[in-house]
Design a protein around this motif. Structure first.
Motif, short mmCIF file in Angstrom:
data_model
loop_
_atom_site.label_atom_id
_atom_site.label_comp_id
_atom_site.label_asym_id
_atom_site.label_seq_id
_atom_site.Cartn_x
_atom_site.Cartn_y
_atom_site.Cartn_z
N PHE A 36 0.86 -1.19 0.00
CA PHE A 36 0.00 0.00 0.00
C PHE A 36 0.90 1.24 0.00
O PHE A 36 2.01 1.21 0.54
N GLU A 37 0.41 2.32 -0.59
CA GLU A 37 1.25 3.50 -0.73
C GLU A 37 0.50 4.77 -0.33
O GLU A 37 -0.73 4.81 -0.30
N THR A 38 1.30 5.79 -0.02
CA THR A 38 0.75 7.11 0.26
C THR A 38 1.84 8.13 -0.06
O THR A 38 3.03 7.82 0.00
N SER A 39 1.42 9.34 -0.40
CA SER A 39 2.38 10.40 -0.69
C SER A 39 2.13 11.66 0.12
O SER A 39 2.96 12.56 0.14
N LEU A 40 0.98 11.70 0.82
CA LEU A 40 0.64 12.88 1.63
C LEU A 40 0.13 12.44 3.01
O LEU A 40 -0.48 11.38 3.14
N PRO A 41 0.33 13.25 4.01
CA PRO A 41 -0.15 12.90 5.37
C PRO A 41 -1.67 12.78 5.43
O PRO A 41 -2.19 11.99 6.23
N SER A 42 -2.37 13.53 4.60
CA SER A 42 -3.83 13.50 4.63
C SER A 42 -4.40 12.40 3.74
O SER A 42 -5.62 12.24 3.67
N GLU A 43 -3.54 11.65 3.08
CA GLU A 43 -3.97 10.65 2.13
C GLU A 43 -3.96 9.26 2.76
O GLU A 43 -2.96 8.85 3.34
N LEU A 51 1.21 21.35 10.79
CA LEU A 51 1.88 22.14 9.76
C LEU A 51 2.50 21.18 8.75
O LEU A 51 3.21 20.25 9.11
N ILE A 52 2.19 21.42 7.45
CA ILE A 52 2.78 20.60 6.40
C ILE A 52 4.26 20.93 6.28
O ILE A 52 4.65 22.09 6.20
N SER A 53 5.07 19.90 6.29
CA SER A 53 6.50 20.10 6.13
C SER A 53 7.06 18.95 5.30
O SER A 53 6.32 18.06 4.88
N PHE A 54 8.35 18.95 5.07
CA PHE A 54 8.96 17.86 4.31
C PHE A 54 10.41 17.70 4.71
O PHE A 54 11.04 18.63 5.22
N GLY A 55 10.92 16.51 4.51
CA GLY A 55 12.30 16.22 4.86
C GLY A 55 12.69 14.85 4.32
O GLY A 55 11.83 14.08 3.85
N ASP A 56 13.97 14.51 4.38
CA ASP A 56 14.41 13.21 3.88
C ASP A 56 14.25 12.16 4.97
O ASP A 56 13.89 12.46 6.11
N ASP A 63 12.02 16.04 -5.26
CA ASP A 63 13.28 16.41 -4.61
C ASP A 63 13.72 15.35 -3.59
O ASP A 63 14.62 15.58 -2.79
N ARG A 64 13.06 14.16 -3.61
CA ARG A 64 13.39 13.01 -2.76
C ARG A 64 13.07 13.24 -1.28
O ARG A 64 13.60 12.56 -0.42
N ASN A 65 12.20 14.18 -1.01
CA ASN A 65 11.77 14.42 0.37
C ASN A 65 10.36 13.87 0.58
O ASN A 65 9.57 13.74 -0.37
N ILE A 66 10.06 13.54 1.82
CA ILE A 66 8.75 13.02 2.20
C ILE A 66 7.96 14.12 2.89
O ILE A 66 8.47 14.81 3.78
N VAL A 67 6.71 14.28 2.46
CA VAL A 67 5.84 15.27 3.08
C VAL A 67 5.26 14.68 4.36
O VAL A 67 4.81 13.54 4.39
N PHE A 68 5.28 15.47 5.43
CA PHE A 68 4.75 14.98 6.70
C PHE A 68 4.11 16.14 7.47
O PHE A 68 4.22 17.31 7.09
N LEU A 69 3.44 15.80 8.55
CA LEU A 69 2.80 16.79 9.42
C LEU A 69 3.59 16.93 10.70
O LEU A 69 4.07 15.94 11.26
N GLU A 70 3.73 18.14 11.15
CA GLU A 70 4.34 18.37 12.45
C GLU A 70 3.53 19.44 13.18
O GLU A 70 2.83 20.24 12.57
N SER A 71 3.64 19.46 14.49
CA SER A 71 2.92 20.45 15.29
C SER A 71 3.75 21.72 15.41
O SER A 71 4.98 21.69 15.49
N VAL A 126 9.67 9.78 12.85
CA VAL A 126 8.55 9.72 13.80
C VAL A 126 7.23 9.65 13.04
O VAL A 126 6.33 8.87 13.38
N TYR A 127 7.11 10.48 12.01
CA TYR A 127 5.88 10.49 11.19
C TYR A 127 5.63 9.12 10.56
O TYR A 127 4.52 8.59 10.61
N ILE A 128 6.68 8.53 9.98
CA ILE A 128 6.54 7.22 9.33
C ILE A 128 6.18 6.15 10.36
O ILE A 128 5.28 5.33 10.14
#
Length: 208
Positions: free
Chosen positions: A42-49, A114-119, A89-97, A127-129
């Motif tokens: 299973f896959e996802t590309s966004l925190p809200s997805e 807050l939507i953010s991104f990082g490798d 850009d090889r970063n993953i989108v995630f949510l942070e407070s 933590v998000y993953i």
């Protein structure tokens, strides 16, 4: 009645062909019986997805994690893997407070997502993953869809196993052909038989 000449070279070629076929069949059987399908992906590309069933391999820079067994509509528990697709850009989108004062001054409230991104080396991404792996959000309808398409996993597993084993099979078959050719070349040299022929020309005696 004339005596029939034994064609050792033809016999050698047939034995070589037989061995090559046995090698090919052996590797083919190994591919079929060792191609166990991977965990349901299973896959996802966004925190809200929500996670959706995927037939596309999860390869770097995407991040794949194994999750707990999930009960499918047919009553069977199956292993699943979760793929976190990266941006270009090889970063993953995630949510942070939001915990930064400056962000709060810009109109956000502390604790708001807050939507953010990082490798994948970013601790926040890890933590998000981990949070999403521990609580995979997969809808019942998506599980039904995945179950209806489980048959597609076996052909993909066979193709993947074929790509792994093909070089070894080709190497073994090539070695048998090369070995047979070299032995034939050596024997022809000792017996004075021209290259490409199985018998010495009548009346021709090998020079000593």
């Amino acid at each position: 009645m004339s005596k029939m000449a034994v064609n050792w070279f033809e016999g050698g070629r047939r034995i070589t062909n037989l061995l090559q076929w046995l090698v090919a069949l052996g590797f083919g059987g190994a591919i079929l019986f060792t191609s166990d399908p991977d965990a349901v992906l299973f896959e996802t590309s966004l925190p809200s997805e929500r996670f959706g069933y995927s037939t596309t391999e999860c390869v770097w820079p995407d991040e794949q994690r194994d999750a707990n067994l999930i009960l499918f509509p047919d009553g069977e528990q199956r292993e699943i893997s979760l793929c976190f697709r990266t941006r270009p850009d090889r970063n993953i989108v995630f949510l942070e407070s939001i915990a930064d004062k400056d962000e709060a001054e810009r109109g956000f409230k502390k604790g708001d997502p807050l939507i953010s991104f990082g490798d994948t080396y970013d601790d926040r991404v890890r933590v998000y993953i981990s949070n999403r792996v521990n609580n995979p959000d997969i809808s019942p309808s998506e599980l039904v869809y995945a179950q209806q398409n489980l048959w597609k996993r076996k052909p993909r597993a066979i193709w993947g196993r074929t790509k792994e084993m093909l070089p070894f099979a080709a190497g073994a078959i090539g070695f048998l052909w090369l070995f047979s050719s070299v032995i034939g070349w050596i024997i022809r040299g000792f017996a004075g038989i021209p290259s490409g022929e199985d018998f010495r020309p009548i009346g021709k005696i090998k020079d000593v």
